[in-house]
Design a protein around this motif. Structure first.
Motif, PDB file in Angstrom:
ATOM      1  N   UNK A   7       0.692  -1.099  -0.001  1.00 27.58           N
ATOM      2  CA  UNK A   7      -0.174   0.025   0.054  1.00 27.58           C
ATOM      3  C   UNK A   7       0.820   1.315   0.136  1.00 27.58           C
TER       4      UNK A   7
ATOM      5  N   UNK B 215       1.518   5.062   0.986  1.00 31.20           N
ATOM      6  CA  UNK B 215       1.420   5.829   2.108  1.00 31.20           C
ATOM      7  C   UNK B 215       0.545   7.222   1.384  1.00 31.20           C
ATOM      8  N   UNK B 216       1.130   7.607   0.313  1.00 30.08           N
ATOM      9  CA  UNK B 216       0.575   8.528  -0.305  1.00 30.08           C
ATOM     10  C   UNK B 216       0.141   8.580  -1.766  1.00 30.08           C
TER      11      UNK B 216
ATOM     12  N   UNK C 157       2.036  14.841   5.059  1.00 30.83           N
ATOM     13  CA  UNK C 157       2.787  14.428   6.531  1.00 30.83           C
ATOM     14  C   UNK C 157       1.510  13.494   6.886  1.00 30.83           C
TER      15      UNK C 157
ATOM     16  N   UNK D 124       0.809  10.549  10.275  1.00 32.24           N
ATOM     17  CA  UNK D 124       1.264   9.748  11.333  1.00 32.24           C
ATOM     18  C   UNK D 124       0.392   8.210  11.430  1.00 32.24           C
TER      19      UNK D 124
ATOM     20  N   UNK E 296      -1.336   5.748  13.661  1.00 33.78           N
ATOM     21  CA  UNK E 296      -1.492   5.469  14.948  1.00 33.78           C
ATOM     22  C   UNK E 296      -2.130   4.113  15.305  1.00 33.78           C
ATOM     23  N   UNK E 297      -1.898   3.030  14.555  1.00 35.36           N
ATOM     24  CA  UNK E 297      -2.798   1.861  14.969  1.00 35.36           C
ATOM     25  C   UNK E 297      -1.856   0.762  15.278  1.00 35.36           C
TER      26      UNK E 297
ATOM     27  N   UNK F   8      -3.289  14.810   3.549  1.00 33.83           N
ATOM     28  CA  UNK F   8      -2.402  13.553   3.677  1.00 33.83           C
ATOM     29  C   UNK F   8      -3.340  12.540   3.708  1.00 33.83           C
ATOM     30  N   UNK F   9      -3.054  11.501   2.880  1.00 35.43           N
ATOM     31  CA  UNK F   9      -4.274  10.572   3.259  1.00 35.43           C
ATOM     32  C   UNK F   9      -3.439   9.285   2.915  1.00 35.43           C
ATOM     33  N   UNK F  10      -2.931   8.587   3.883  1.00 36.46           N
ATOM     34  CA  UNK F  10      -2.424   7.277   3.946  1.00 36.46           C
ATOM     35  C   UNK F  10      -3.457   6.445   3.954  1.00 36.46           C
ATOM     36  N   UNK F  11      -3.518   5.318   3.034  1.00 39.37           N
ATOM     37  CA  UNK F  11      -4.757   4.499   2.793  1.00 39.37           C
ATOM     38  C   UNK F  11      -4.861   3.272   3.898  1.00 39.37           C
TER      39      UNK F  11
ATOM     40  N   UNK G 127      -4.623   5.035   9.312  1.00 39.81           N
ATOM     41  CA  UNK G 127      -4.165   5.759  10.096  1.00 39.81           C
ATOM     42  C   UNK G 127      -4.713   7.065  10.283  1.00 39.81           C
TER      43      UNK G 127
END
Lengths: 278, 269
Positions: A171, A173-174, A199, A201, A203-204, B219-222, B229
Motif C-alpha cells: 500500500x 502511503x501517499x 505528512x 502519522x 496510529x494503529x 495527507x491520506x495514507x490508505x 491511520x
C-alpha cells in the motif's frame, strides 16, 4: 514493543553514467545499525538537468535537515501534542531551513564561470558569475520516523513510500499527485512547498507494516506500471520473511544498478525498514 | 545464494514522437511535399542515433497527415529503429483541427500511461487551417499529456500561418521555425527530430509551472487491512525570514534552435 532494522542504498543512474552527471539523490539513515527501538531515514532527489546544476547539494541539504527534524521528533511520536505541533510547523520549518541552507551555500559559493555559462546557454539569463539561483538546488524530500509502534511519514515531490503488510499486501502511503506528469514534481524550490508537503502519522499499533520501502522515482519509473513496481516491496517482504534480510542488504546495490540500467536510467535510492520479527 | 531481482519486468520509459504533416494541395506547389518527404527520410538515421545514445528511453514514432480530413499514415507507435517513411502526397484543404482531435485521442490515459516521458509533437504546415483548429487545440490541451507535450512547429514557405503555429506551440519563448527552401526544411526537421528528441528523452525532474490552485492537499495514507491511520492536513505555513524561492519552470528544457546564416536568402517558397 517492536524493534526495527533498516538499510539504504543509492546508485548513480545509467544515463548519468553516460553523461558524466553525478548521482543527484541523497539519503541519510539513523541509526545505521540493525535492531533499533527507534529510527529515521530521509531520501531526497535533486532534480538534475543543467538548470538544476547544484541539485545534488540541494538533495544533501534536504536529507540532512529532514533526518535531523525527524530524529528530534522520534521519541515524541506517541505524544499527541507533539504530533499536532509537527503537523502545524514541520512543513514550514523544514522548507525554511532548507532555503536557509541553500542561501548560506550560495553566499559562500558564487556561481563558477562554467555554471554561469551553462545557465546562460540554457535559459538565456545572465548570472554574470554572481550567486547561483535557488532553483539550481531543487530537490524533493521523503522521510520516515519510527518509534516502537508509532510512525511518521513525510513527502514532498515524487518518489514512493510503500508499506507491506504481514500478508504481503502493498500500500502506498501517499497517492501519486495526479496533476504532475512527465518529470514534473513538487519541490523544495516551489513557492508553495510547505503547503504541498504531505505528512501523516500511523496510529494503529495493532496493525504494523512488516516492511516500509522509501524510494526515489528512478525506481518506480523503471517499471511499466504500479503493480510491477509494488512487487519489488512484496518480493523483499517475502525474502525477509524467509530469513534473507542480510542477503537483501548485500544484494541491494546490484539490484538497483541493474534496475537503472534496464529501466529508467535515473539515479535510484531505496531505504528499507523491516520489523525485526519479520 | 543468488536472489532474483525483486519486482516485475523492468521497462524503459516510452517517448511518443508524432509527426503532424500538412498534406493539403498547396504543399504540392514548388516541390514542397517532396522536400518534406526527403527531409523526414533523411532525419530518420539521426533520430535512431539519438535513441541509441539513450537506451533508457523507448522512442516510438508515428505520423498523421491532414488535408481534407486527417489520417494516421503511420498509426502504430513504431520503435524508431524500425521506423520507415513512405512518401505522402498532397491534395485537399488543411484540416489541422481534425488532426489535433485525433492526436488528443491518442494522448489520453489509457492508452498512454503516467510513466511515459513527455510526448513530442512536430507540426509541419504551409498554410492556414480550414476547420475547427481552436476546438482541436482545446481537445489536445484537455489531455494531461497534451499539456505536457513538447510542441514544435515548422512553417513551410511564406504563406504559413505563424499565429496558428504559435498557438499550437503555446510557449512564447519558442517560435515556429521558418523554412523557405528545401535545405532549411531539412535542417529544421533534423533539429526537431534530434535535439528536441534528445532533450525530451532525458529524465530530468522539474518544479511544476505554477503553484497548485487549491490549498494544502490532505495527507491520506490508505487503509491497511481496513485500519486507516490518522490522516492529517498540513497547515499553510509560510517560511518566515527565508530568502524568496525562485520561480518554477516547465520541463523539459528544449534547446534553442541554431541560427543559420543561409536562412535569410535562397527563398524558394
Amino acid at each position: 514493543m517492536p524493534r526495527w532494522r533498516l538499510i539504504g542504498q543509492s546508485v548513480r543512474g545509467a544515463s548519468h553514467e553516460r553523461s558524466g552527471a553525478p548521482n543527484q539523490d541523497a539519503f541519510r539513515l539513523w541509526p545505521d545499525f540493525a535492531d533499533a527501538e527507534q529510527l529515521a531515514c530521509a531520501v531526497a532527489d535533486g532534480h538534475g538537468g543543467k538548470k538544476y546544476f547544484r541539485s545534488h547539494l540541494g538533495a544533501q541539504f534536504a536529507s540532512e535537515l529532514a533526518l535531523k527534524a525527524l530524529r528530534e521528533l522520534c521519541p515524541k511520536l506517541k505524544d499527541t501534542f507533539a504530533q499536532g505541533q509537527a503537523l502545524s510547523s514541520l512543513p514550514g520549518k523544514l522548507s525554511q531551513e532548507w532555503l536557509q541552507a541553500v542561501e548560506d551555500h550560495r553566499q559562500q559559493n558564487p556561481a563558477t564561470p562554467e555554471e554561469a555559462r551553462i545557465w546562460t546557454a540554457e535559459l538565456n539569463q545572465d548570472l554574470k558569475g554572481g550567486l547561483a539561483p535557488v532553483l539550481a538546488y531543487g530537490s524533493t524530500v521523503l522521510a520516515v520516523a519510527v518509534h516502537h509502534d508509532e510512525m511518521l511519514f513525510l513527502q514532498l515531490g515524487d518518489g514512493d513510500i510503500l508499506l507491506v503488510s504481514d500478508t504481503g499486501e502493498v500500500i502506498p502511503v501517499f497517492p501519486p499527485e495526479a496533476d504532475l506528469l512527465g518529470g514534473e514534481t513538487t519541490s523544495l524550490v516551489s513557492p508553495d512547498a510547505p503547503q504541498r508537503m504531505r505528512l501523516t502519522f500511523w496510529n494503529r499499533p495493532e496493525i504494523l507494516p512488516a516492511i516500509i520501502m522509501v524510494s526515489t522515482d528512478g525506481y518506480s519509473n523503471s517499471y511499466p506500471d504500479a503493480a510491477s513496481f509494488h512487487q519489488v516491496a512484496s518480493d523483499i517482504w517475502e525474502m525477509t520473511a524467509e530469513g534473507n534480510w542480510d542477503k537483501v542488504k548485500e544484494t541491494l546495490p546490484a539490484w538497483l544498478t541493474e534496475t537503472t540500467r534496464k529501466g529508467s536510467g535515473d539515479d535510484i535510492t531505496a531505504v528499507l525498514i523491516a520489523r525485526s520479527d519479520v | 545464494m543468488l536472489m532474483k531481482t525483486p519486482g516485475g519486468a523492468l521497462s524503459t520509459r516510452p517517448l511518443h514522437f508524432i509527426w503532424m504533416v500538412d498534406t493539403s494541395g498547396s504543399m504540392s506547389y514548388d516541390g514542397k511535399i517532396q522536400a518534406l518527404n526527403n527531409a523526414i527520410r533523411e532525419a530518420i538515421p539521426h533520430m535512431q542515433q539519438v535513441a541509441e545514445d539513450n537506451p533508457n528511453a523507448q522512442v516510438l514514432v508515428r505520423s498523421i497527415c491532414f488535408s481534407s480530413g486527417a489520417l494516421w499514415n503511420i498509426g502504430k507507435p513504431t520503435p524508431v529503429s524500425e521506423f520507415q517513411w513512405e512518401d505522402v502526397k498532397a491534395d485537399g484543404v488543411t484540416d489541422l483541427g481534425n488532426a489535433l482531435f485525433m492526436v488528443a485521442d491518442q494522448l489520453r490515459m489509457p492508452p498512454m500511461n503516467e510513466r511515459a516521458l513527455p510526448p513530442v509533437l512536430v507540426l509541419l504546415s504551409d498554410g492556414q487551417p480550414t476547420d475547427e483548429f481552436d476546438a482541436g487545440l482545446v481537445a489536445l490541451m484537455k489531455e494531461p499529456w497534451g499539456q505536457k507535450s513538447v510542441r514544435v512547429a515548422i512553417a513551410i514557405g511564406a504563406d504559413a500561418d505563424h499565429d496558428t503555429l504559435q498557438k499550437f506551440i503555446g510557449n512564447s519563448q519558442m517560435r515556429p521555425l521558418q523554412a523557405n527552401n528545401p535545405e532549411a526544411l531539412v535542417r529544421h526537421i533534423k533539429w526537431a527530430s534530434t535535439a528536441v528528441l534528445k532533450a525530451a528523452s532525458t529524465p530530468v525532474q522539474a518544479a511544476p509551472a505554477a503553484p497548485a490552485a487549491a490549498a494544502a492537499p490532505a495527507a491520506t495514507a490508505p487503509p491497511m487491512e481496513s485500519a486507516p491511520p490518522v490522516a492529517s492536513t498540513p497547515p499553510a505555513v509560510q517560511p518566515a525570514a527565508a530568502p524568496a524561492p525562485a520561480p518554477a519552470y516547465v520541463p523539459p528544457a528544449i534547446p534553442t534552435p541554431p541560427a543559420y546564416s543561409s536562412d535569410a536568402g535562397d527563398d524558394v517558397w
